[in-house]
Scaffold this active site. Structure first.
Site, PDB file in Angstrom:
ATOM      1  N   SER A 166      33.968  47.457  43.888  1.00 46.75           N
ATOM      2  CA  SER A 166      33.728  46.047  44.200  1.00 46.75           C
ATOM      3  C   SER A 166      34.492  45.139  43.252  1.00 46.75           C
ATOM      4  CB  SER A 166      32.227  45.739  44.120  1.00 46.75           C
ATOM      5  OG  SER A 166      31.509  46.454  45.084  1.00 46.75           O
ATOM      6  N   ARG A 206      31.246  38.805  37.960  1.00 53.70           N
ATOM      7  CA  ARG A 206      29.885  39.244  38.265  1.00 53.70           C
ATOM      8  C   ARG A 206      29.150  38.231  39.144  1.00 53.70           C
ATOM      9  NH1 ARG A 206      27.914  43.782  36.411  1.00 53.70           N
ATOM     10  NH2 ARG A 206      29.125  44.934  34.848  1.00 53.70           N
ATOM     11  N   HIS A 251      30.446  38.930  42.495  1.00 57.56           N
ATOM     12  CA  HIS A 251      29.893  40.213  42.942  1.00 57.56           C
ATOM     13  C   HIS A 251      28.462  40.050  43.438  1.00 57.56           C
ATOM     14  CE1 HIS A 251      28.028  44.279  42.043  1.00 57.56           C
ATOM     15  NE2 HIS A 251      28.993  44.592  42.868  1.00 57.56           N
TER      16      HIS A 251
END
Length: 210
Positions: free
Chosen positions: A17, A40, A43
């Site tokens: 990812s 992040r 994500h």
């Protein structure tokens, strides 16, 4: 359709990812630890807007990493954010995670004063008397009261993560907290949330290793 699905081992899903996110950022980078925080947040949300709306005051991310590594605790305005913060890493660093939203005294004070529980939580945070990172993921009133407490000299957190989400006073509260004279990480605009607040905390915690 099954033939089109990419087979990825469970331990490699996050790595894959992150590789996709890095690729789709098209060469855009940030200095660490900002880059890890941006990736992040994307994500967690699958929303590339965070590449543009995340604002960092000077050295804010490193200040947060250093504070956590020295045992700073985190106060957040939602149980969801508190649940999402990596407790194992917090324990390793010597800090704790606090959320006062469900405390009976907070509910009673909010009812008596006709204000939000989130604003009372910031007052309770000011009474802890320890190094703190404030991570707001829901209530703009928490940021507004936090700003007032800072101006009154009652609290001086190491870092403010100002990530409330929504439509009423959200943008205004974020812009206000960015003038408080405290290091901040803020996703400008309406976006944010408890998951984003927790993600930013974890991104800084992971800089010290898992």
């Amino acid at each position: 359709m099954l033939n089109e699905i990419e087979i990825v081992k469970p331990m490699d899903i996050e790595k894959r990812s992150m590789a996709i996110i890095t690729e789709e950022l098209g060469g855009r980078t940030w200095p660490e630890p900002e880059f890890s925080i941006v990736k992040r947040c994307i994500h967690t949300s699958a929303d590339f807007d965070y590449a543009d709306n995340l604002c960092f005051s000077e050295n804010a991310a490193q200040i947060g990493v250093d504070a956590l590594n020295k045992g700073a605790s985190i106060v957040t305005d939602t149980q969801m954010a508190a649940s999402g913060i990596n407790k194992k890493r917090m324990k390793e660093c010597g800090g704790e995670v606090y959320c006062f939203m469900s405390d009976p005294d907070v509910a009673a004070a909010a009812k008596e004063r006709e204000c939000t529980r989130a604003s009372i939580c910031m007052e309770k945070a000011a009474e802890l008397g320890k190094p703190l990172i404030i991570a707001v993921g829901n209530a703009p009133t928490a940021l507004i009261r936090l700003y007032e407490l800072i101006q009154e000299g009652k609290i001086r957190p190491e870092l403010i993560i100002g990530a409330p989400v929504g439509f009423v006073n959200v943008v205004e509260a974020k812009e206000l907290i960015m003038t408080a004279g405290i290091p901040y990480i803020v996703p400008r605009g309406r976006k944010g949330g408890s998951n984003i607040a927790a993600t930013i905390c974890n991104a800084m915690l992971y800089q010290g290793g898992r």
